[in-house]
Write a protein that holds these residues in place. Structure first.
Motif, short mmCIF file in Angstrom:
data_model
loop_
_atom_site.label_atom_id
_atom_site.label_comp_id
_atom_site.label_asym_id
_atom_site.label_seq_id
_atom_site.Cartn_x
_atom_site.Cartn_y
_atom_site.Cartn_z
N SER A 155 0.85 -1.40 0.19
CA SER A 155 -0.06 0.10 0.05
C SER A 155 0.94 1.42 0.00
CB SER A 155 -0.90 0.00 1.15
OG SER A 155 -0.01 0.16 2.44
N GLY A 156 0.39 2.39 -0.14
CA GLY A 156 1.17 3.62 -0.31
C GLY A 156 1.30 4.12 -1.56
N GLU A 157 1.62 5.40 -1.66
CA GLU A 157 1.93 5.85 -3.05
C GLU A 157 3.53 6.31 -3.26
OE1 GLU A 157 -0.65 9.08 -3.20
OE2 GLU A 157 -2.69 7.92 -2.95
N ILE A 158 4.00 6.28 -4.57
CA ILE A 158 5.44 6.80 -4.98
C ILE A 158 4.97 7.77 -6.03
CG2 ILE A 158 7.62 6.10 -5.75
CD1 ILE A 158 7.01 3.17 -4.99
N ARG A 159 5.72 8.90 -5.82
CA ARG A 159 5.34 10.07 -6.90
C ARG A 159 6.73 10.26 -7.16
NH1 ARG A 159 0.91 11.12 -4.05
NH2 ARG A 159 -1.06 11.35 -5.62
N LEU A 160 6.86 10.51 -8.59
CA LEU A 160 8.28 11.14 -9.06
C LEU A 160 7.96 12.37 -9.88
CD1 LEU A 160 11.35 10.51 -9.87
CD2 LEU A 160 10.42 9.48 -12.19
N ASP A 161 8.48 13.45 -9.35
CA ASP A 161 8.24 14.79 -10.04
C ASP A 161 6.60 14.95 -10.02
OD1 ASP A 161 8.90 17.28 -10.95
OD2 ASP A 161 9.22 16.72 -12.85
N GLY A 162 5.86 14.46 -8.80
CA GLY A 162 4.37 14.85 -8.74
C GLY A 162 3.63 13.72 -9.48
N ARG A 163 4.07 12.69 -10.23
CA ARG A 163 3.23 11.78 -10.81
C ARG A 163 3.47 10.20 -10.14
NH1 ARG A 163 5.35 12.12 -16.47
NH2 ARG A 163 3.76 10.88 -17.34
N ARG A 164 2.26 9.58 -10.05
CA ARG A 164 2.33 8.40 -9.64
C ARG A 164 3.19 7.53 -10.41
NH1 ARG A 164 -2.05 6.86 -6.06
NH2 ARG A 164 -1.70 4.74 -6.21
N ILE A 165 4.11 6.59 -9.62
CA ILE A 165 4.92 5.63 -10.59
C ILE A 165 4.52 4.41 -9.82
CG2 ILE A 165 6.67 7.33 -11.38
CD1 ILE A 165 8.38 6.32 -9.29
N ASP A 166 3.90 4.19 -8.66
CA ASP A 166 4.15 2.92 -8.06
C ASP A 166 3.04 1.97 -9.15
OD1 ASP A 166 2.31 5.19 -6.41
OD2 ASP A 166 0.82 3.28 -6.51
N GLY A 167 3.20 0.89 -9.16
CA GLY A 167 2.56 -0.45 -10.14
C GLY A 167 3.03 -0.14 -11.50
N LEU A 168 4.13 0.84 -11.71
CA LEU A 168 4.52 0.80 -13.18
C LEU A 168 5.80 -0.27 -13.29
CD1 LEU A 168 4.66 4.38 -14.02
CD2 LEU A 168 2.90 2.91 -14.51
N GLU A 169 5.81 -0.80 -14.59
CA GLU A 169 7.13 -1.76 -14.72
C GLU A 169 8.40 -0.88 -14.51
OE1 GLU A 169 7.11 -4.70 -15.65
OE2 GLU A 169 5.16 -5.09 -15.52
N PRO A 170 9.42 -1.62 -14.45
CA PRO A 170 10.76 -1.04 -14.33
C PRO A 170 11.06 -0.18 -15.36
CG PRO A 170 11.10 -3.09 -13.56
CD PRO A 170 9.52 -3.02 -13.96
N PHE A 171 10.83 -0.43 -16.65
CA PHE A 171 11.25 0.20 -17.69
C PHE A 171 10.33 1.52 -17.83
CE2 PHE A 171 8.71 -3.40 -18.98
CZ PHE A 171 7.81 -2.84 -20.01
N GLU A 172 9.10 1.30 -17.46
CA GLU A 172 8.28 2.68 -17.64
C GLU A 172 8.70 3.93 -16.56
OE1 GLU A 172 3.96 0.76 -18.68
OE2 GLU A 172 4.92 0.34 -16.63
N ILE A 173 9.08 3.31 -15.56
CA ILE A 173 9.73 4.02 -14.25
C ILE A 173 10.98 4.90 -14.81
CG2 ILE A 173 10.55 4.34 -12.06
CD1 ILE A 173 8.57 2.11 -11.23
N TYR A 174 11.77 4.17 -15.52
CA TYR A 174 13.04 4.62 -16.29
C TYR A 174 12.60 5.57 -17.11
CZ TYR A 174 17.20 4.85 -18.77
OH TYR A 174 18.47 4.95 -19.31
N ARG A 175 11.77 5.53 -17.92
CA ARG A 175 11.52 6.33 -19.14
C ARG A 175 10.97 7.59 -18.44
NH1 ARG A 175 8.15 1.85 -22.76
NH2 ARG A 175 9.81 0.53 -23.15
N ARG A 176 10.42 7.71 -17.30
CA ARG A 176 9.92 8.86 -16.43
C ARG A 176 11.02 9.34 -15.96
NH1 ARG A 176 3.89 7.91 -14.69
NH2 ARG A 176 3.27 7.09 -16.44
N GLY A 177 12.33 9.13 -15.91
CA GLY A 177 13.54 9.72 -15.41
C GLY A 177 14.02 9.34 -14.08
N LEU A 178 13.85 7.92 -13.83
CA LEU A 178 14.50 7.45 -12.56
C LEU A 178 15.22 6.21 -12.89
CD1 LEU A 178 13.12 7.14 -9.02
CD2 LEU A 178 14.10 5.20 -10.04
N ALA A 179 16.75 6.26 -12.60
CA ALA A 179 17.49 5.19 -12.66
C ALA A 179 18.07 4.67 -11.65
CB ALA A 179 18.56 5.45 -13.88
N ARG A 180 18.47 3.45 -11.54
CA ARG A 180 19.17 2.78 -10.51
C ARG A 180 20.25 2.09 -10.46
NH1 ARG A 180 16.38 -2.01 -7.32
NH2 ARG A 180 18.67 -2.05 -6.58
N SER A 181 21.18 2.00 -9.74
CA SER A 181 22.24 1.00 -9.85
C SER A 181 22.05 -0.14 -8.76
CB SER A 181 23.53 1.50 -9.32
OG SER A 181 23.73 1.63 -7.75
#
Lengths: 250, 416
Positions: free
Chosen positions: A58-84
């Protein structure tokens, strides 16, 4: 202005085991934020939740104000978040150059193109060359990633993470397993790549954390017990007890 | 300029090989074999788009070859029936499009997951299609299969594609184009990301790509080329039956690709040539030919995971660095034992085969008359194998040492 990353009431349970128990956190754009905490506190799980590897209960994750929880990793990446990754996670049978070039392609708009030669993409080549210099792997251009030394692989790991120009970067224990000289080198590299970006990192080395971070969050048993500037974290009694006391002990 | 020459000479060499093959080996049997080789090269390369390039081990690739062939052969019969002005040269494309269609359809199901799940689904789909060939008799033609007559299609520039040499020409042109196209594919953003998916499908998701989408595209394109090969097979054999899309054919393409070598682009080409050559010639020599394939496959998997291409490449590198003087003596020492052991194995297989199949009637082997029911040839075979194998085992460290030195030399060069 929206925070770069905002977590609200985030929880994650694996069966009966509550790993993340209601994390709320705001990270401002351009901030260098460190997450510390004892082993098993849920730091890596938190990164997996933010980057889409696993879904929150449960809960929410927002990247630059837009919800990203529940998205696939590549969709989150395309919105500007990368990880090592904590354990080096690159492409072992590709060269250093090819590893980095693959990581630039999406951001340059080449996507799934199967009709144009990759060698002709000048922008990808130039960007890759710059990147290779930036992470200090220029002389290792045509070496297979699988045969690089450990510290070189860690540098490549960071290179692959920043290659797409993501605005928010998550680094999971970037200096784990390094000796002092390698760590110092890695810290210089992190400082360099963090410029102009939002950085969130999990790190065990307190020297590095207090040196690099603008703000520090302390995660203990799935909860953030404190989130503040390095000076105040150092002075915080609860943190002392929960974590720093142990770390500073004999 | 130099780059252009370097780029062009392999392609010029390939074109020359296609042109010279039917001139140098011009007998009717050779011509048929060369046509089959061309078809199998396309098929094996299409398989390696999955196995070597994207890391997908399929046990059902013949489905797309076979379905491409069946659609092609029905298209040919429709053209003949309706007297359409469609020449034979269009048929490989029909096969390819059929392969592509089925590739997308089945790919949507099977490429959702990689690894073991993908392999198992490919096996299941292969069984599904091959068992449906006994139910949908109208399309698959039952036991006999579906036949056609390629010479009845519309001629193109006076070519009716009746004579085998014209079919070879068509196969050669298609094969050249397919090789070029599949090579070009490896050098596109898609091709490189496919390699990344092969190496580490998880990380690909964190550089912006859906590993699933990459697998689906690779699978569909690979099915297209398998379908082209199937279309050419329909033209070449003028018959298609259920065997062409069954597990055996899927096994053959895996065998060819692996024996040739999955790590290099040319590997499957070599594998297709070698296996086709052996399939046609070995089956004339011995009825146990499939056993030899099995042994060859095991030998490659155990001792040369890079396949024939990998072996050739290593030796070429060594030869270029002038290291032959290290390798040659070691090889000379091992050769007699190795050859003796191989002769022993061949004798044992043939003697056993003779005893089991022809009740031990007399036979000739290596030009010598042999009675398989006597003890002498068995003892000789066992002796050759035992002594040869022991000698090889004893002396092999010499070869390993020589290679260690060669590799060290190559590494030093690489650093310099």
């Amino acid at each position: 202005m929206n925070p770069a990353l905002e977590l609200t009431g985030l929880t994650k349970a694996f069966g009966l085991a509550q790993i993340i128990r209601g994390v709320s956190l705001e990270v401002a754009a351009g901030e260098r934020h460190a997450i510390i905490g004892p082993n098993g506190a849920g730091k890596s799980t938190l990164f997996h939740l933010i980057s889409g590897r696993i879904r929150p209960t449960s809960g929410e994750i927002r990247l630059d104000g837009r919800r990203i929880d529940g998205l696939e990793p590549f969709e989150i990446y395309r919105r500007g978040l990368a990880r090592s990754f904590q354990i080096t996670n690159v492409f072992p049978k590709l060269t250093v150059f090819e590893n980095l070039r693959c990581a630039t392609l999406w951001s340059l708009g080449y996507r799934y193109d199967f009709w144009r030669p990759v060698e002709r993409l000048r922008d990808a080549r130039e960007k890759t060359d710059r990147l290779m210099e930036e992470i200090g792997l220029g002389p290792r251009r045509n070496v297979l990633a699988g045969v690089l030394s450990y510290a070189e692989q860690r540098a490549l790991e960071i290179g692959v993470t920043i290659a797409g120009g993501a605005k928010v970067i998550l680094l999971d224990e970037p200096t784990a397993g390094m000796n002092a000289a390698e760590s110092a080198h890695a810290v210089a590299l992190i400082r360099k790549v963090a410029a102009g970006r939002t950085l969130i990192m999990v790190e065990h080395d307190m020297g590095i954390v207090f040196d690099l971070a603008d703000r520090i969050s302390v995660l203990v048993y799935g909860r953030i017990v404190a989130s503040d500037t390095p000076e105040r974290i150092r002075a915080n009694a609860e943190v002392q007890e929960a974590y720093l006391g142990q770390a500073a002990g004999p | 300029m130099r780059a252009a020459v370097q780029f062009l000479w392999p392609w010029a060499g390939l074109a020359a090989a296609f042109l010279l093959a039917p001139v140098v080996f011009s007998s009717p049997t050779a011509l048929t074999m060369e046509s089959v080789m061309g078809i199998m090269i396309i098929f094996a390369l299409s398989y390696n788009m999955l196995l070597g390039q994207t890391g997908l081990l399929s046990f059902g690739h013949a489905v797309y070859y076979g379905l491409g062939g069946f659609v092609a052969i029905h298209a040919m019969n429709a053209v003949i029936h309706d007297r359409l002005a469609v020449p034979v040269v269009v048929i490989p494309l029909v096969g390819g499009l059929a392969g592509l269609g089925f590739g997308i359809l089945f790919g949507l199901v099977s490429t959702r997951r990689a690894g073991l799940v993908f392999s198992m689904i490919s096996l299941g789909l292969g069984e599904l299609v091959s068992s449906s060939s006994f139910i949908l008799r109208g399309f698959f033609g039952g036991e006999e299969g579906v036949t056609t007559n390629r010479a009845k299609l519309a001629p193109l520039l006076g070519l009716k594609f009746g004579p085998q040499i014209q079919v070879y020409g068509l196969v050669a042109v298609c094969c050249f184009l397919c090789i070029a196209a599949m090579y070009a594919l490896t050098r596109t953003p898609f091709g490189r990301i496919s390699n990344a998916v092969r190496d580490n499908p998880e990380r690909v998701q964190y550089i912006g790509y859906s590993a699933r989408r990459i697998r689906l595209i690779a699978f569909s394109l690979s099915a297209f080329f398998a379908g082209v090969a199937g279309g050419l097979a329909a033209i070449n054999f003028e018959i298609m039956n259920a065997q062409q899309l069954g597990a055996q054919q899927s096994g053959v393409v895996l065998l060819m690709t692996y024996i040739g070598g999955v790590d290099t682009f040319v590997g499957p080409i070599l594998g297709a040539i070698i296996v086709t050559f052996l399939q046609i010639n070995l089956s004339d020599l011995t009825s146990a030919w499939q056993l030899y394939f099995g042994l060859m496959f095991i030998a490659v998997v155990s001792f040369a995971p890079g396949g024939v291409a990998g072996l050739l490449f290593r030796h070429w590198e060594a030869a270029r660095s002038g290291a032959w003087h290290r390798l040659a003596p070691a090889y000379a020492m091992v050769a007699p034992g190795l050859v003796a052991a191989l002769i022993g194995v061949v004798m044992l297989i043939e003697l056993g085969n003779r005893r089991l199949t022809d009740e031990g009637s007399p036979m000739t082997m290596f030009g010598v008359a042999i009675d398989p029911s006597s003890i002498a040839p068995w003892a000789t075979a066992l002796g050759l194998f035992a002594v040869g194998a022991a000698a090889t085992r004893l002396l092999w460290p010499k070869v390993a040492d020589a290679w260690a030195l060669v590799d060290k030399g190559l590494q030093a060069r690489g650093r310099a």
